[in-house]
Enzyme design. Structure first.
Site, PDB file in Angstrom:
ATOM      1  N   GLU A 106      -9.444  -1.274  49.474  1.00  0.00           N
ATOM      2  CA  GLU A 106     -10.669  -1.052  49.124  1.00  0.00           C
ATOM      3  C   GLU A 106     -11.136  -0.963  47.747  1.00  0.00           C
ATOM      4  O   GLU A 106     -10.284  -0.633  47.011  1.00  0.00           O
ATOM      5  CB  GLU A 106     -11.197   0.012  50.151  1.00  0.00           C
ATOM      6  CG  GLU A 106     -10.937  -0.377  51.462  1.00  0.00           C
ATOM      7  CD  GLU A 106     -11.779   0.627  52.439  1.00  0.00           C
ATOM      8  OE1 GLU A 106     -12.447   1.460  51.956  1.00  0.00           O
ATOM      9  OE2 GLU A 106     -11.402   0.801  53.553  1.00  0.00           O
ATOM     10  N   HIS A 222     -24.051   2.786  49.354  1.00  0.00           N
ATOM     11  CA  HIS A 222     -23.035   1.814  49.741  1.00  0.00           C
ATOM     12  C   HIS A 222     -23.714   0.448  49.071  1.00  0.00           C
ATOM     13  O   HIS A 222     -24.962   0.299  49.751  1.00  0.00           O
ATOM     14  CB  HIS A 222     -22.859   1.874  51.088  1.00  0.00           C
ATOM     15  CG  HIS A 222     -21.485   1.067  51.390  1.00  0.00           C
ATOM     16  ND1 HIS A 222     -21.136  -0.394  51.439  1.00  0.00           N
ATOM     17  CD2 HIS A 222     -20.076   1.701  51.679  1.00  0.00           C
ATOM     18  CE1 HIS A 222     -20.373  -0.459  51.684  1.00  0.00           C
ATOM     19  NE2 HIS A 222     -19.296   0.473  52.070  1.00  0.00           N
ATOM     20  N   ARG A 262     -17.834   1.906  44.019  1.00  0.00           N
ATOM     21  CA  ARG A 262     -19.131   1.506  44.543  1.00  0.00           C
ATOM     22  C   ARG A 262     -20.383   1.531  43.760  1.00  0.00           C
ATOM     23  O   ARG A 262     -21.317   1.320  43.790  1.00  0.00           O
ATOM     24  CB  ARG A 262     -19.312   2.515  45.614  1.00  0.00           C
ATOM     25  CG  ARG A 262     -18.394   2.303  46.902  1.00  0.00           C
ATOM     26  CD  ARG A 262     -18.725   2.947  48.116  1.00  0.00           C
ATOM     27  NE  ARG A 262     -17.739   2.648  49.140  1.00  0.00           N
ATOM     28  CZ  ARG A 262     -17.431   3.153  50.183  1.00  0.00           C
ATOM     29  NH1 ARG A 262     -17.883   4.502  50.295  1.00  0.00           N
ATOM     30  NH2 ARG A 262     -16.380   2.703  51.115  1.00  0.00           N
ATOM     31  N   HIS A 319     -25.523   6.434  51.434  1.00  0.00           N
ATOM     32  CA  HIS A 319     -24.281   6.299  52.489  1.00  0.00           C
ATOM     33  C   HIS A 319     -23.338   7.609  52.549  1.00  0.00           C
ATOM     34  O   HIS A 319     -22.891   8.064  53.687  1.00  0.00           O
ATOM     35  CB  HIS A 319     -23.274   5.401  51.773  1.00  0.00           C
ATOM     36  CG  HIS A 319     -22.099   4.934  52.592  1.00  0.00           C
ATOM     37  ND1 HIS A 319     -22.055   4.879  53.963  1.00  0.00           N
ATOM     38  CD2 HIS A 319     -20.584   5.195  52.354  1.00  0.00           C
ATOM     39  CE1 HIS A 319     -20.749   4.671  54.626  1.00  0.00           C
ATOM     40  NE2 HIS A 319     -19.830   4.917  53.362  1.00  0.00           N
ATOM     41  N   ARG A 354     -17.454   9.074  45.159  1.00  0.00           N
ATOM     42  CA  ARG A 354     -16.451   9.162  45.927  1.00  0.00           C
ATOM     43  C   ARG A 354     -15.466   7.767  45.982  1.00  0.00           C
ATOM     44  O   ARG A 354     -16.304   6.730  46.224  1.00  0.00           O
ATOM     45  CB  ARG A 354     -16.900   9.515  47.348  1.00  0.00           C
ATOM     46  CG  ARG A 354     -15.940   9.486  48.431  1.00  0.00           C
ATOM     47  CD  ARG A 354     -16.187   9.558  49.840  1.00  0.00           C
ATOM     48  NE  ARG A 354     -17.215   8.718  50.238  1.00  0.00           N
ATOM     49  CZ  ARG A 354     -16.884   7.792  51.315  1.00  0.00           C
ATOM     50  NH1 ARG A 354     -15.801   7.968  51.857  1.00  0.00           N
ATOM     51  NH2 ARG A 354     -17.946   6.666  51.603  1.00  0.00           N
TER      52      ARG A 354
HETATM   53  C1  FAD Z   1     -21.182   3.652  58.619  1.00  0.00           C
HETATM   54  C2  FAD Z   1     -20.178   4.550  58.105  1.00  0.00           C
HETATM   55  C3  FAD Z   1     -18.667   4.295  57.623  1.00  0.00           C
HETATM   56  C4  FAD Z   1     -17.885   5.034  57.054  1.00  0.00           C
HETATM   57  N1  FAD Z   1     -16.776   4.506  56.980  1.00  0.00           N
HETATM   58  C5  FAD Z   1     -15.785   5.577  56.444  1.00  0.00           C
HETATM   59  C6  FAD Z   1     -14.246   5.102  56.217  1.00  0.00           C
HETATM   60  O1  FAD Z   1     -14.037   4.068  56.514  1.00  0.00           O
HETATM   61  N2  FAD Z   1     -13.574   6.055  55.651  1.00  0.00           N
HETATM   62  C7  FAD Z   1     -14.082   7.283  55.214  1.00  0.00           C
HETATM   63  O2  FAD Z   1     -13.262   7.893  54.702  1.00  0.00           O
HETATM   64  N3  FAD Z   1     -15.301   7.503  55.255  1.00  0.00           N
HETATM   65  C8  FAD Z   1     -16.242   6.679  55.804  1.00  0.00           C
HETATM   66  N4  FAD Z   1     -17.282   7.058  56.188  1.00  0.00           N
HETATM   67  C9  FAD Z   1     -17.967   8.659  55.692  1.00  0.00           C
HETATM   68  C10 FAD Z   1     -17.268   9.289  56.637  1.00  0.00           C
HETATM   69  O3  FAD Z   1     -17.315   8.744  57.998  1.00  0.00           O
HETATM   70  C11 FAD Z   1     -17.944  10.735  56.706  1.00  0.00           C
HETATM   71  O4  FAD Z   1     -17.952  11.361  55.474  1.00  0.00           O
HETATM   72  C12 FAD Z   1     -17.140  11.860  57.791  1.00  0.00           C
HETATM   73  O5  FAD Z   1     -17.006  11.270  58.880  1.00  0.00           O
HETATM   74  C13 FAD Z   1     -17.781  13.101  57.938  1.00  0.00           C
HETATM   75  O6  FAD Z   1     -17.429  13.727  58.999  1.00  0.00           O
HETATM   76  P1  FAD Z   1     -18.055  15.197  59.117  1.00  0.00           P
HETATM   77  O7  FAD Z   1     -17.107  15.624  60.366  1.00  0.00           O
HETATM   78  O8  FAD Z   1     -17.983  16.054  58.014  1.00  0.00           O
HETATM   79  O9  FAD Z   1     -19.382  14.996  59.859  1.00  0.00           O
HETATM   80  P2  FAD Z   1     -20.016  14.106  60.990  1.00  0.00           P
HETATM   81  O10 FAD Z   1     -19.103  13.209  61.397  1.00  0.00           O
HETATM   82  O11 FAD Z   1     -21.095  13.659  60.572  1.00  0.00           O
HETATM   83  O12 FAD Z   1     -20.180  15.365  62.146  1.00  0.00           O
HETATM   84  C14 FAD Z   1     -21.126  16.374  61.953  1.00  0.00           C
HETATM   85  C15 FAD Z   1     -21.427  17.299  63.327  1.00  0.00           C
HETATM   86  O13 FAD Z   1     -22.145  18.243  63.029  1.00  0.00           O
HETATM   87  C16 FAD Z   1     -22.961  18.288  64.277  1.00  0.00           C
HETATM   88  N5  FAD Z   1     -24.198  19.223  63.701  1.00  0.00           N
HETATM   89  C17 FAD Z   1     -24.780  19.031  62.516  1.00  0.00           C
HETATM   90  N6  FAD Z   1     -25.755  20.033  62.389  1.00  0.00           N
HETATM   91  C18 FAD Z   1     -25.665  21.000  63.375  1.00  0.00           C
HETATM   92  C19 FAD Z   1     -26.280  22.094  63.844  1.00  0.00           C
HETATM   93  N7  FAD Z   1     -27.234  22.517  63.012  1.00  0.00           N
HETATM   94  N8  FAD Z   1     -25.727  22.611  65.124  1.00  0.00           N
HETATM   95  C20 FAD Z   1     -24.746  22.305  65.788  1.00  0.00           C
HETATM   96  N9  FAD Z   1     -24.234  20.773  65.539  1.00  0.00           N
HETATM   97  C21 FAD Z   1     -24.525  20.397  64.118  1.00  0.00           C
HETATM   98  C22 FAD Z   1     -23.273  16.982  64.603  1.00  0.00           C
HETATM   99  O14 FAD Z   1     -23.758  16.997  65.857  1.00  0.00           O
HETATM  100  C23 FAD Z   1     -21.733  16.285  64.445  1.00  0.00           C
HETATM  101  O15 FAD Z   1     -21.195  16.799  65.713  1.00  0.00           O
HETATM  102  C24 FAD Z   1     -18.435   6.460  56.786  1.00  0.00           C
HETATM  103  C25 FAD Z   1     -19.693   6.750  56.750  1.00  0.00           C
HETATM  104  C26 FAD Z   1     -20.493   5.827  57.512  1.00  0.00           C
HETATM  105  C27 FAD Z   1     -21.899   6.516  58.085  1.00  0.00           C
END
Ligand code: FAD
Length: 477
Positions: A106, A222, A262, A319, A354
């Site tokens: 990537e 992105h 990016r 993104h 990032r």
């Molecule tokens: C389309 C896309 C593709 C991506 N591809 C990649 C990739 O290939 N590789 C990579 O490293 N990164 C990638 N990323 C980035 C990566 O996916 C995210 O940075 C990472 O998954 C974030 O994970 P997280 O657990 O921090 O948050 P999230 O997965 O967003 O989870 C957040 C959680 O918090 C909960 N929540 C939020 N607020 C509250 C509240 N007040 N009360 C209770 N619950 C709450 C939500 O319901 C959810 O369960 C991508 C992102 C996107 C959008």
């Protein structure tokens, strides 16, 4: 534990494995987390031709002089073991024809180092596996459809969260440590690749309790989000560019190195689009075997596009938010008893831009460290009485005008004039983002100021931190 994306699920599992009892609070279904939609994969120096040092050098280069070196070291050294742990937990990563892990290339990576599952369905495969494990773990109690509304504090420490359940009955979860894993804030921008819930709810809760936030000005756009009436903003992973997809303008000419970091690619596309006259940019996938990217092929089909025949129209979209709740490398925030992991946290790992696929790695590496650090937090005293904060917490949902305003005034290119307008926005996180972007009077990585076009070397390694008022620049070890 608040949040059930990659960071929350894995942190809960590690904490339970260490003997903790965990309450996992989550407000939305799995398919509404950013983790579920992750396509590319997890960056880890697993190949014989690779090393943590090389992964570190690529991460630092992409971060444009703003990464915190200790956080980068932690990520690059610990990420390979995390991939092995996920395999032990039952995640099946894609293999090459010799049975070894298949590694993708990537943007910004000098070698192939990204593991993936189900082609571009990596996030879906991992989160399904982890949530099944969480659901059957006796030490984890899952509170679904529960929105964390405010942090509870007691004696200068975080003592849990106030929660609204679906039945509308308010509840309190009292805990000796609280981990926010609430995801990022990229859906605050009108054009985004993120699910609608990614509006920085955890940052809003933390800021309301006076917890330090940092680097809010660094928002990654992105380069290749689909332009479409029906699937606008759908992400087309950079892994397709790793396999040879190219970017072309209206006349079919290439105009950028597709595998540059990016910030560079997004800015180059934006400049072509701004040339006017209805200029467009296309991702040419005609030479790519789309059977390796089944969910992208399906989305393009649904949008009425045939990638084998037609170049696909793309444009940048918000993104990933590099900024968040300021933490150390074990996830500890400025409020004792409160930790933050995943995209809502800012350890300084990503700097100003990032490196692709470092964020899932971050969720797991720093999630594990936070679970271990939390085990040493003191128990609340027997008389601990929690009190809600005095002022009611702000509504975490942004108005549509805020999302339009951020896109227009704090988008790929910003100016002081636009950011000053944004300081008057009703949504607190929009104002804090504008304040950080105004304070950083330079261009660096994902933060491009057309009124300060160059990078100011005096701001190398300096993080804009908001504690209680104006941002101040700090150096982090
Ligand atoms: C389309 C896309 C593709 C991506 N591809 C990649 C990739 O290939 N590789 C990579 O490293 N990164 C990638 N990323 C980035 C990566 O996916 C995210 O940075 C990472 O998954 C974030 O994970 P997280 O657990 O921090 O948050 P999230 O997965 O967003 O989870 C957040 C959680 O918090 C909960 N929540 C939020 N607020 C509250 C509240 N007040 N009360 C209770 N619950 C709450 C939500 O319901 C959810 O369960 C991508 C992102 C996107 C959008």
């Amino acid at each position: 534990m608040v949040g059930a994306g990659a960071a929350g699920l894995y942190t809960a599992l590690v904490a339970a494995r260490e003997g903790a009892r965990v309450a996992l609070v989550s407000r939305s279904p799995l398919a509404e987390t950013a983790s579920y939609w992750a396509q590319g994969g997890i960056a880890a120096a697993l190949a014989v031709y690779d090393s943590p040092e090389q992964h570190l050098a690529d991460t630092i280069a992409a971060g444009r002089g703003s990464c915190r070196p200790s956080a980068v070291c932690v990520l690059c050294e610990e990420s390979p073991a995390i991939v092995r742990d996920l395999e032990q937990l039952g995640v099946h990563f894609d293999a090459d024809r010799h049975g070894a892990l298949a590694l993708g290339l990537e943007g910004g990576h000098s070698v192939r180092r990204v593991v993936h599952a189900g082609g571009s369905a990596t996030g879906r495969r991992i989160t399904r596996e982890l949530s099944a494990l969480v659901a059957t773990d006796d030490r984890v109690e899952v509170l679904e459809h529960a929105n964390a509304r405010a942090l509870l504090t007691e004696g200068g420490r975080c003592a849990g969260v106030a929660v609204d359940r679906r039945d509308r009955k308010p509840a309190r979860v009292i805990a000796r440590w609280t981990v926010l894993a609430t995801g990022g804030a990229a859906a605050l921008w009108a054009r985004t690749t993120n699910p609608p819930g990614a509006v920085g709810a955890g940052l809003t809760l933390a800021a309301h309790a006076g917890v330090a936030l940092a680097d809010l000005e660094f928002v990654q756009f992105h380069p290749t989000a689909l332009v479409s009436d029906t699937h606008d903003g759908f992400l087309i992973t950079e892994a397709v560019r790793g396999e040879g997809a190219i970017l072309i303008d209206d006349s079919g000419e290439r105009f950028v190195d597709e595998l540059a970091p990016r910030d560079q690619v997004a800015l180059a596309i934006e400049q072509v689009l701004r040339a006017g006259g209805g200029a467009r940019v296309f991702l040419d996938l005609r030479r790519i075997d789309m059977t390796h990217f089944p969910n992208i092929a399906a989305a393009l089909r649904h949008a009425g596009l045939d990638p084998a025949r037609d170049p696909v129209p793309v444009a940048p979209a918000a993104h990933y938010t590099m900024g968040g709740i300021a933490t150390d490398v074990d996830g500890r925030s400025s409020l004792p008893g409160l930790l933050a992991v995943g995209e809502c946290a800012c350890s300084g790992l990503h700097g100003a831009n990032r490196l692709a696929s470092n964020s899932l790695a971050e969720c797991f590496v720093f999630g594990r460290r936070a679970a271990l650090a939390a085990a040493s937090e003191p128990k609340p005293g027997p008389d601990a009485a929690c009190a809600d904060l005095k002022t009611p917490p702000p509504d975490p949902r942004p108005p549509a005008a805020t999302r339009e305003g951020l896109w227009r005034l704090a988008g790929i290119e910003r100016t002081a004039e636009g950011l000053e307008q944004l300081l008057g926005d009703p949504f607190p996180l929009a104002r804090l983002t504008a304040a950080c972007a105004l304070a950083r009077a330079e261009s660096r990585g994902a933060h491009q100021r057309s009124d300060y076009a160059t990078t100011d070397a005096r701001l190398d390694g300096r993080h804009a931190v908001i504690r209680d008022g104006e941002p101040e620049f700090e150096s982090w070890k």
